[in-house]
Design an enzyme around this catalytic site. Structure first.
Site, PDB file in Angstrom:
ATOM      1  N   HIS A 144      -1.779-104.616-114.596  1.00 50.73           N
ATOM      2  CA  HIS A 144      -1.226-103.655-115.186  1.00 50.73           C
ATOM      3  C   HIS A 144      -1.263-102.258-114.531  1.00 50.73           C
ATOM      4  O   HIS A 144      -1.882-102.279-113.203  1.00 50.73           O
ATOM      5  CB  HIS A 144      -1.595-103.066-116.573  1.00 50.73           C
TER       6      HIS A 144
ATOM      7  N   HIS B 110      -1.951 -98.125-113.844  1.00 53.33           N
ATOM      8  CA  HIS B 110      -2.223 -96.440-114.163  1.00 53.33           C
ATOM      9  C   HIS B 110      -1.570 -95.494-113.186  1.00 53.33           C
ATOM     10  O   HIS B 110      -1.398 -95.729-111.975  1.00 53.33           O
ATOM     11  CB  HIS B 110      -3.703 -96.163-114.114  1.00 53.33           C
TER      12      HIS B 110
HETATM   13 NI    NI Z   1      -6.488-100.679-116.291  1.00 49.64          NI
END
Ligand code: NI
Length: 149
Positions: free
Chosen positions: A54, A56
């Site tokens: 994932h 950021h």
């Molecule tokens: Ni993370």
């Protein structure tokens, strides 16, 4: 009167000043300890251990502290600091998968803590030893770390 030249005043100043440079990079990661099984990783790291990674939007703030140079009045030329962060940090990590695409995190869990330490070490060795360096890394608006403390 001669003794209070502007250069003289600056020379006599021992006050340190902190200057800050803010940069931004996007990166993907997965928190994972290879010594643990999948269940343990999921239990400890939750969603952050999802196998398919994932991303950021990291905000990086580099703080450099020192006495302003008597000739320039600068703690550090901000253009040089900006170039340094781009060269050492953004080129390495921006739009990368930290686990898969970077040497630094091949065998190091890419937590915000570890990312901050890695960034600090990269910058520290390129900045004048007379200056103190500290990095603050925002992984989200509300979660951020600082190194060194
Ligand atoms: Ni993370």
């Amino acid at each position: 009167m001669q003794k209070i030249s502007s250069a003289g005043r600056i020379n006599n100043m021992s006050e340190k000043v902190a200057v800050f440079r803010k940069e931004h990079f996007n990166a993907a990661h997965r928190l994972y300890n290879p010594a643990w099984d999948e269940d343990t990783n999921r239990r400890v790291f939750g969603k952050c251990s999802n196998p398919n990674y994932h991303g950021h939007n990291y905000e990086l703030i580099v703080k450099v502290t020192g006495v302003p140079d008597k000739n320039t009045g600068y703690v550090m030329d901000m253009k040089l600091l900006s170039d340094l962060v781009k060269e050492e940090v953004l080129k390495r990590f921006d739009h990368k998968n930290l686990n898969l695409d970077t040497e630094a995190f091949k065998n190091l869990n890419p937590t915000a803590e570890n990312i901050a330490i890695v960034i600090y070490k990269l910058l520290r060795e390129k900045i004048d030893v007379a200056l103190d360096v500290q990095v603050r890394l925002y992984e989200t608006e509300r979660n951020f770390v600082e190194y060194p403390v």
